[in-house]
Scaffold this motif. Structure first.
Motif, PDB file in Angstrom:
ATOM      1  N   PRO A 185     -11.931  79.369  33.618  1.00 46.66           N
ATOM      2  CA  PRO A 185     -11.533  80.426  32.722  1.00 46.66           C
ATOM      3  C   PRO A 185     -10.052  80.253  32.341  1.00 46.66           C
ATOM      4  O   PRO A 185      -9.548  81.154  31.926  1.00 46.66           O
ATOM      5  N   PHE A 186      -9.204  79.318  32.567  1.00 51.10           N
ATOM      6  CA  PHE A 186      -7.939  79.209  32.589  1.00 51.10           C
ATOM      7  C   PHE A 186      -7.738  78.638  31.149  1.00 51.10           C
ATOM      8  O   PHE A 186      -7.266  77.477  30.985  1.00 51.10           O
ATOM      9  N   ASP A 187      -7.663  79.408  30.105  1.00 51.12           N
ATOM     10  CA  ASP A 187      -7.427  78.822  28.872  1.00 51.12           C
ATOM     11  C   ASP A 187      -6.088  79.605  28.349  1.00 51.12           C
ATOM     12  O   ASP A 187      -6.274  80.977  28.293  1.00 51.12           O
ATOM     13  N   GLU A 188      -5.174  79.022  28.030  1.00 53.47           N
ATOM     14  CA  GLU A 188      -3.779  79.736  27.919  1.00 53.47           C
ATOM     15  C   GLU A 188      -3.747  80.902  26.593  1.00 53.47           C
ATOM     16  O   GLU A 188      -3.381  81.828  26.825  1.00 53.47           O
ATOM     17  N   VAL A 189      -4.387  80.318  25.727  1.00 51.76           N
ATOM     18  CA  VAL A 189      -4.805  81.103  24.397  1.00 51.76           C
ATOM     19  C   VAL A 189      -5.691  82.469  24.860  1.00 51.76           C
ATOM     20  O   VAL A 189      -5.272  83.654  24.392  1.00 51.76           O
ATOM     21  N   GLY A 190      -6.795  82.275  25.633  1.00 46.25           N
ATOM     22  CA  GLY A 190      -7.383  83.269  25.830  1.00 46.25           C
ATOM     23  C   GLY A 190      -6.843  84.282  26.602  1.00 46.25           C
ATOM     24  O   GLY A 190      -7.138  85.560  26.704  1.00 46.25           O
ATOM     25  N   ILE A 191      -6.025  83.897  27.689  1.00 41.48           N
ATOM     26  CA  ILE A 191      -5.436  84.596  28.365  1.00 41.48           C
ATOM     27  C   ILE A 191      -4.050  85.430  27.862  1.00 41.48           C
ATOM     28  O   ILE A 191      -4.236  86.844  28.066  1.00 41.48           O
ATOM     29  N   TYR A 214      -5.362  85.263  35.134  1.00 40.30           N
ATOM     30  CA  TYR A 214      -4.214  86.210  34.990  1.00 40.30           C
ATOM     31  C   TYR A 214      -4.700  87.301  34.210  1.00 40.30           C
ATOM     32  O   TYR A 214      -5.199  87.107  32.997  1.00 40.30           O
ATOM     33  N   GLY A 215      -4.736  88.465  34.493  1.00 40.40           N
ATOM     34  CA  GLY A 215      -5.194  89.727  33.866  1.00 40.40           C
ATOM     35  C   GLY A 215      -6.394  90.217  34.510  1.00 40.40           C
ATOM     36  O   GLY A 215      -6.878  91.418  34.252  1.00 40.40           O
ATOM     37  N   CYS A 216      -7.066  89.494  34.977  1.00 42.24           N
ATOM     38  CA  CYS A 216      -8.341  89.740  35.646  1.00 42.24           C
ATOM     39  C   CYS A 216      -8.331  89.860  37.086  1.00 42.24           C
ATOM     40  O   CYS A 216      -9.346  90.010  37.943  1.00 42.24           O
ATOM     41  N   ARG A 217      -7.156  89.674  37.801  1.00 39.59           N
ATOM     42  CA  ARG A 217      -6.834  89.648  39.330  1.00 39.59           C
ATOM     43  C   ARG A 217      -6.927  90.978  39.977  1.00 39.59           C
ATOM     44  O   ARG A 217      -6.077  91.804  39.258  1.00 39.59           O
ATOM     45  N   GLY A 218      -7.467  91.533  40.782  1.00 41.75           N
ATOM     46  CA  GLY A 218      -7.346  92.539  41.652  1.00 41.75           C
ATOM     47  C   GLY A 218      -6.904  92.291  43.045  1.00 41.75           C
ATOM     48  O   GLY A 218      -6.247  91.401  43.315  1.00 41.75           O
ATOM     49  N   ASP A 219      -6.964  93.395  43.673  1.00 36.37           N
ATOM     50  CA  ASP A 219      -6.247  93.087  45.085  1.00 36.37           C
ATOM     51  C   ASP A 219      -7.268  92.071  45.975  1.00 36.37           C
ATOM     52  O   ASP A 219      -6.733  91.269  46.818  1.00 36.37           O
TER      53      ASP A 219
END
Length: 81
Positions: A36-42, A72-77
Motif C-alpha cells: 500500500p506504499f504509493d506516495e500519491v495515495g498516501i 503512513y496515516g493508517c498506523r496505530g499503536d
C-alpha cells in the motif's frame, strides 16, 4: 459571467473526480499493487476528512492485512488503526 461560472464549475468537477478516482484506486487496489506504499495515495489520504481516512484504512487493512506494515496515516499503536 454565467459562461465563466459554468467553465469554473466544470473544472472543479473534473478536479474532484480525478482526485476521487485516484484515491479510490489506491484504497481499493484496482491496480493490484503488492504493497500500500504509493506516495500519491498516501498524500491524498492525508487531505481526506477523518471518516474517509477511517474507511480507507479499513479497506487497506482488508486488502493487505498482516502481509505488510500499514502506510503512513493508517498506523496505530499496535499496527493498523
Amino acid at each position: 459571467m454565467s459562461r465563466f461560472l459554468v467553465i469554473l464549475l466544470l473544472c472543479l468537477v473534473f478536479v474532484a473526480g480525478s482526485v476521487g478516482y485516484r484515491y479510490l484506486s489506491w484504497v481499493l487496489n484496482w491496480q493490484g499493487a503488492e504493497t500500500p506504499f504509493d506516495e500519491v495515495g498516501i498524500s491524498l489520504h492525508s487531505y481526506m476528512p477523518g471518516f474517509v481516512q477511517d474507511w480507507g484504512c479499513a479497506k487497506l487493512k482488508e486488502e493487505f492485512g498482516d502481509r505488510t506494515m500499514p502506510p503512513y496515516g493508517c498506523r496505530g499503536d499496535s499496527g493498523w488503526r
